[in-house]
Design an enzyme around this catalytic site. Sequence first.
Site, PDB file in Angstrom:
ATOM      1  N   SER A 116      38.074  71.648  83.639  1.00  0.00           N
ATOM      2  CA  SER A 116      37.543  70.128  83.458  1.00  0.00           C
ATOM      3  C   SER A 116      36.419  69.781  84.152  1.00  0.00           C
ATOM      4  O   SER A 116      36.487  68.783  85.037  1.00  0.00           O
ATOM      5  CB  SER A 116      38.716  69.249  83.404  1.00  0.00           C
ATOM      6  OG  SER A 116      39.488  69.254  84.540  1.00  0.00           O
ATOM      7  N   LEU A 139      36.937  74.767  90.487  1.00  0.00           N
ATOM      8  CA  LEU A 139      36.398  76.052  89.664  1.00  0.00           C
ATOM      9  C   LEU A 139      37.300  77.131  89.476  1.00  0.00           C
ATOM     10  O   LEU A 139      38.360  77.250  89.674  1.00  0.00           O
ATOM     11  CB  LEU A 139      35.287  76.604  90.857  1.00  0.00           C
ATOM     12  CG  LEU A 139      34.160  75.733  91.121  1.00  0.00           C
ATOM     13  CD1 LEU A 139      33.624  76.344  92.398  1.00  0.00           C
ATOM     14  CD2 LEU A 139      33.135  75.434  90.120  1.00  0.00           C
TER      15      LEU A 139
END
Length: 591
Positions: free
Chosen positions: A500, A427
């Site tokens: 990602s 995150l």
Amino acid sequence: MELLRFITCGSVDDGKSTLIGRLLYESKLLYADHLAALEADSRRVGTRGGELDFALLVDGLAAEREQGITIDVAYRFFATEARRFIVADTPGHEQYTRNMVTGASTADAAVLLLDARKGVLSQTRRHARIVSLLGIRHVVLAVNKLDLADYSRELFDEVSASFAEFAADLDFTETTCVPMSATEGVNVVGRSELTPWYDGPTLLQWLESVDPHTRRDMSSRFLVQWVNRPDATFRGLSGRVLGGTLRRDQTVRLGNRTTSVARIVTMDGDLDEAPTGSSVTVVLADDVDASRGDVLGDAQDPPRIADSFQARLVWLHENGLLPGRQYLAKIGARTAGFTATKALGLNEIGVDNVHFDAPVPFESYRTNRDLGSFVVLDRLSNATVGAGMIDFALRPANVRWQTLTVDKQARIARNGHRPCVVWLTGLSGAGKSTIADLVEKVLHAEGRHTFLLDGDNVRHGLNSDLGFTDADRVENIRRIAEVAALMVDAGLIVLVSFISPFRAERALARDLVGEDEFCEVFVDTPLAVAEARDPKGLYRKARRGELANFTGIDSPYEPPLEPEVRLDTTTLSPQAAADAVVARLRALGVC
């Protein structure tokens, strides 16, 4: 007898299931026990006050009977003295378009129903377009429920003219309009005196007489499914004839080699020829290299090979098609990587430019359904998510790898260490960039050749044109994965620090390099902890609605399932986390 596959389609509650039930009943094709069950079901759950409800013969799902609609595709077989039939009763609701596509994919003809009182609806047009898109050229418009309009000729003519005007732009060989009532059996099997003004065929007469074989004569096409070598004395190619007729002594082409057919072998002995649909083993005159998925064709008109196409796509999954995301496509007997350039949602249909990661033998869908169609699979779950039909190749498969003198191994020897992608994911605020920077500092001090690709830094240049939608996130990671793979080829240790969020793109990045050249590092920081840190104030903006599509707030994050390294940053300091990554790289033999 010849077999005709056809579908019934149209809008909701136009009478498709009732029509099929009436066809079976009027054709005297119901056994006594089936008829007894229909009578009982009609009294219990029927919609006609106890009279025979023919829709119940086809609507077998409990949910279908409760709602009075078709949900799944129901197939029924029946036969007359003239022909055998397989009919697919397809759903009318827009949300079940994918089921309708499934039923239409193998059909030779279509019965398109509409309620005469409602006329040509948007779903009628939608299904007609899908029928045309899937290569069905013979359509009968069943103008149903005329009994509720006093069998009005004027209404029938008006509806027929409206459909003819719409269908003029569709690629139908013929369209025939039949006035009928499926409930009362008018013009379904026999001609009715209730429509004395109509002198055309009944529905069954049309089905018995339609000739679906109007495609041009095709050159022979044989799909190799298995290299058959039971012992050292025999080598044959087992598969199926997908087009034309394959003949003994015929000159054929396989890839860039020309040879001839020495034998056509079956369990019942050799054949002189094998027509379309035959499953046989072909022995070639020469020892030509072949494998599963190759296509043998007539030497004068060999199958074409390409890796990029214009195709018509139907999307079948709740998770929409994302441009640039890597999927798999199965075409013929071959599976290849697949990407598309446009987004599609569930049940949407569109024309798109699609790309395979390897050249494949193909035909246009209109020429050969088997070699012109493909299914799209999710790379991770292997679930079927879409289907496609090829129109034409965008370019021939003439792009080849250029052989270079200085290769990857030479660069590794010069650098003195193995290359690797170290992919840090987590995150925002998890600490990825801090940890990556510390890892590179250690490796650089040891004389390793490194480069750090940071998510924020890359968006200032290479990816400055991308936003934060799902599609843009996919493209963001696709570009970085390709760059990282090039840097591995240059012999570098590449540290990649990106949120990602999607497993599919991280899997793509792994697949682009060698098995031992990718190290996934999950910087595992709970959302509450990352939000409390919030070094850039991004979470506060996202909570206020000022920042859309923010991972963890209104955009999902898919954590790695089996990362090489998992870092719990609630217990590890940044330096301890970096040391853990370096230790893992030493264990892998990278440094």
